[in-house]
Motif scaffolding. Sequence first.
Motif, PDB file in Angstrom:
ATOM      1  N   LYS A 170       0.831  -1.200   0.000  1.00 28.30           N
ATOM      2  CA  LYS A 170       0.000   0.000   0.000  1.00 28.30           C
ATOM      3  C   LYS A 170       0.863   1.246   0.000  1.00 28.30           C
ATOM      4  O   LYS A 170       0.511   2.274  -0.580  1.00 28.30           O
ATOM      5  CB  LYS A 170      -0.937   0.006   1.210  1.00 28.30           C
ATOM      6  N   VAL A 171       1.993   1.142   0.662  1.00 26.29           N
ATOM      7  CA  VAL A 171       2.959   2.247   0.743  1.00 26.29           C
ATOM      8  C   VAL A 171       4.312   1.715   0.301  1.00 26.29           C
ATOM      9  O   VAL A 171       4.683   0.580   0.603  1.00 26.29           O
ATOM     10  CB  VAL A 171       3.052   2.800   2.182  1.00 26.29           C
ATOM     11  N   ALA A 172       5.051   2.528  -0.431  1.00 23.81           N
ATOM     12  CA  ALA A 172       6.363   2.124  -0.933  1.00 23.81           C
ATOM     13  C   ALA A 172       7.348   1.894   0.204  1.00 23.81           C
ATOM     14  O   ALA A 172       7.071   2.204   1.364  1.00 23.81           O
ATOM     15  CB  ALA A 172       6.898   3.189  -1.883  1.00 23.81           C
ATOM     16  N   CYS A 173       8.493   1.357  -0.148  1.00 23.55           N
ATOM     17  CA  CYS A 173       9.544   1.137   0.839  1.00 23.55           C
ATOM     18  C   CYS A 173      10.123   2.491   1.266  1.00 23.55           C
ATOM     19  O   CYS A 173      10.672   3.237   0.449  1.00 23.55           O
ATOM     20  CB  CYS A 173      10.639   0.262   0.231  1.00 23.55           C
ATOM     21  N   THR A 174       9.970   2.804   2.537  1.00 21.35           N
ATOM     22  CA  THR A 174      10.475   4.051   3.114  1.00 21.35           C
ATOM     23  C   THR A 174      11.165   3.728   4.434  1.00 21.35           C
ATOM     24  O   THR A 174      11.073   2.601   4.925  1.00 21.35           O
ATOM     25  CB  THR A 174       9.325   5.044   3.375  1.00 21.35           C
ATOM     26  N   PRO A 175      11.835   4.701   5.037  1.00 22.62           N
ATOM     27  CA  PRO A 175      12.488   4.438   6.326  1.00 22.62           C
ATOM     28  C   PRO A 175      11.525   3.994   7.426  1.00 22.62           C
ATOM     29  O   PRO A 175      11.950   3.347   8.394  1.00 22.62           O
ATOM     30  CB  PRO A 175      13.134   5.788   6.660  1.00 22.62           C
ATOM     31  N   ILE A 176      10.228   4.320   7.294  1.00 24.76           N
ATOM     32  CA  ILE A 176       9.275   3.913   8.337  1.00 24.76           C
ATOM     33  C   ILE A 176       8.579   2.597   7.996  1.00 24.76           C
ATOM     34  O   ILE A 176       7.750   2.107   8.763  1.00 24.76           O
ATOM     35  CB  ILE A 176       8.206   5.007   8.573  1.00 24.76           C
ATOM     36  N   SER A 177       8.922   2.017   6.846  1.00 21.84           N
ATOM     37  CA  SER A 177       8.316   0.749   6.439  1.00 21.84           C
ATOM     38  C   SER A 177       8.926  -0.419   7.207  1.00 21.84           C
ATOM     39  O   SER A 177      10.051  -0.339   7.708  1.00 21.84           O
ATOM     40  CB  SER A 177       8.518   0.520   4.945  1.00 21.84           C
ATOM     41  N   SER A 178       8.178  -1.494   7.268  1.00 19.51           N
ATOM     42  CA  SER A 178       8.731  -2.745   7.780  1.00 19.51           C
ATOM     43  C   SER A 178       9.381  -3.477   6.609  1.00 19.51           C
ATOM     44  O   SER A 178       9.062  -3.230   5.449  1.00 19.51           O
ATOM     45  CB  SER A 178       7.623  -3.611   8.380  1.00 19.51           C
ATOM     46  N   TYR A 179      10.317  -4.371   6.923  1.00 15.23           N
ATOM     47  CA  TYR A 179      10.946  -5.139   5.852  1.00 15.23           C
ATOM     48  C   TYR A 179      11.252  -6.546   6.344  1.00 15.23           C
ATOM     49  O   TYR A 179      11.436  -6.775   7.548  1.00 15.23           O
ATOM     50  CB  TYR A 179      12.205  -4.460   5.322  1.00 15.23           C
ATOM     51  N   CYS A 180      11.284  -7.490   5.416  1.00 13.58           N
ATOM     52  CA  CYS A 180      11.478  -8.896   5.771  1.00 13.58           C
ATOM     53  C   CYS A 180      12.924  -9.150   6.178  1.00 13.58           C
ATOM     54  O   CYS A 180      13.855  -8.484   5.706  1.00 13.58           O
ATOM     55  CB  CYS A 180      11.075  -9.788   4.609  1.00 13.58           C
ATOM     56  N   SER A 181      13.112 -10.125   7.032  1.00 12.09           N
ATOM     57  CA  SER A 181      14.462 -10.460   7.500  1.00 12.09           C
ATOM     58  C   SER A 181      15.228 -11.279   6.469  1.00 12.09           C
ATOM     59  O   SER A 181      16.457 -11.228   6.415  1.00 12.09           O
ATOM     60  CB  SER A 181      14.388 -11.226   8.822  1.00 12.09           C
ATOM     61  N   ASN A 182      14.493 -12.034   5.651  1.00 12.52           N
ATOM     62  CA  ASN A 182      15.134 -12.873   4.636  1.00 12.52           C
ATOM     63  C   ASN A 182      14.758 -12.356   3.253  1.00 12.52           C
ATOM     64  O   ASN A 182      13.700 -12.684   2.712  1.00 12.52           O
ATOM     65  CB  ASN A 182      14.707 -14.334   4.797  1.00 12.52           C
ATOM     66  N   ARG A 183      15.623 -11.527   2.679  1.00 11.45           N
ATOM     67  CA  ARG A 183      15.329 -10.968   1.359  1.00 11.45           C
ATOM     68  C   ARG A 183      15.520 -11.995   0.248  1.00 11.45           C
ATOM     69  O   ARG A 183      14.986 -11.847  -0.834  1.00 11.45           O
ATOM     70  CB  ARG A 183      16.235  -9.766   1.069  1.00 11.45           C
ATOM     71  N   ARG A 184      16.237 -13.069   0.555  1.00 10.06           N
ATOM     72  CA  ARG A 184      16.520 -14.077  -0.467  1.00 10.06           C
ATOM     73  C   ARG A 184      15.280 -14.884  -0.857  1.00 10.06           C
ATOM     74  O   ARG A 184      15.205 -15.414  -1.960  1.00 10.06           O
ATOM     75  CB  ARG A 184      17.619 -15.022   0.038  1.00 10.06           C
ATOM     76  N   ASN A 185      14.285 -14.973   0.027  1.00 19.01           N
ATOM     77  CA  ASN A 185      13.131 -15.804  -0.306  1.00 19.01           C
ATOM     78  C   ASN A 185      11.950 -15.009  -0.864  1.00 19.01           C
ATOM     79  O   ASN A 185      10.883 -15.562  -1.113  1.00 19.01           O
ATOM     80  CB  ASN A 185      12.684 -16.645   0.902  1.00 19.01           C
ATOM     81  N   HIS A 186      12.137 -13.707  -1.091  1.00 20.65           N
ATOM     82  CA  HIS A 186      11.095 -12.867  -1.677  1.00 20.65           C
ATOM     83  C   HIS A 186      11.418 -12.558  -3.142  1.00 20.65           C
ATOM     84  O   HIS A 186      12.546 -12.194  -3.463  1.00 20.65           O
ATOM     85  CB  HIS A 186      10.978 -11.539  -0.924  1.00 20.65           C
ATOM     86  N   VAL A 187      10.422 -12.662  -3.995  1.00 19.18           N
ATOM     87  CA  VAL A 187      10.602 -12.292  -5.398  1.00 19.18           C
ATOM     88  C   VAL A 187      10.645 -10.772  -5.543  1.00 19.18           C
ATOM     89  O   VAL A 187      11.452 -10.232  -6.293  1.00 19.18           O
ATOM     90  CB  VAL A 187       9.468 -12.868  -6.275  1.00 19.18           C
ATOM     91  N   PHE A 188       9.784 -10.090  -4.741  1.00 23.19           N
ATOM     92  CA  PHE A 188       9.695  -8.629  -4.863  1.00 23.19           C
ATOM     93  C   PHE A 188      10.255  -7.923  -3.634  1.00 23.19           C
ATOM     94  O   PHE A 188       9.970  -8.299  -2.497  1.00 23.19           O
ATOM     95  CB  PHE A 188       8.240  -8.207  -5.082  1.00 23.19           C
TER      96      PHE A 188
END
Length: 369
Positions: free
Chosen positions: A314-332
């Motif tokens: 809903k909201v782009a990646c910003t400093p206040i966004s959450s992010y996944c711990s394992n980036r290797r298993n995400h396509v996007f």
Amino acid sequence: MASNSFPNCFMVLLMLCLLLPLSATARTNAALRASTISTAPAVYILGDSIADVGNNNHLLTYLKSDFAHNGIDFAGGKATGRFSNGKNSADFIAEKLGVPSPPAYLSVSSSPNSSTAFLNGVNFASAGAGILDSTHNGECLSLNKQISYLSITYAAIAQQIGEEQAQQLFAKSIFAITIGSNDVFAYVKSKGSNSTPQQLVASLISNLQGQLKGIYNIGARRIVFIGVGPLGCTPSQRRKSDAESCDDVANSVADLFNQAVASLLQEMKSQNSDMNYSFYNTSLALLEIIQRPSNYGFSEVKAACCGLGELNAKVACTPISSYCSNRRNHVFWDFVHPTEATARIIAADLFDGSSPHVFPLNLRQLSAL
């Protein structure tokens, strides 16, 4: 004299025995180098945010990514202007070609030594760019603007090393282009109020034909065109569906565009025998990853790694966004851009793959011509 001949012969034979394995090893190493290093002296990149390495950092635009959490897996862990957790397609293409990833044009164009930097390749890609000047007008470097900068680049190189050498450099270099996604997204957002998908694609191809001809006229002879992906399967489009399914309209327009570009390149080749190209069908290749993610090491194909809201989209990646711990298993990575892991796989397929993903030549074959 006869008493000294045997030791001498023995020493010669011993040296040959020692040298033969070394020669075989040297031959093997040479073969390995030949299999990984191309003959392309440089790579010049044109396109959109898929390949932007920082041009938009130098523009007054909201289309930026020079902030956390972008670049979390890049060298130094800092954002560079890439819309990725790490490297993007431009970086991996250069890596596969065995040349340095070219710098953003706007980061070196005002440098006193800019023409020297231009010799090693330049990246003109700009987030938000489209084939049409109206796409994100005023917020990015349109493809037409990028081509004008390419012309300036060629002139600077020719002034430094001479016209003939500049022509040879451009003829042997790789020109990688990734464009069209933003034009399609704009059409989908407008719900096709002014035209049909076929009319849109016809308009895009009409403009692109002149743009590719312009790139050829400047001196490009080895062209790589990276088609648009399955845009309807990006997190931004999936979140519009209660079932989190892909948007069929966006995907169908992307397919129409890719087919038209492939035909356009084939036509250009028939008219210009000294031009060679690779076309990469990103839509087809990425759909295979999305449909069989475990085969490629992925487990999450719908949600973005970094963002907020449904599917982190809903909201782009910003400093206040959450992010996944394992980036290797995400396509996007975010609501439209792939992770570094995805970009790496796509680049490897572009370099060594075959039809129907890449044709008529893959990048290794193109760069070896």
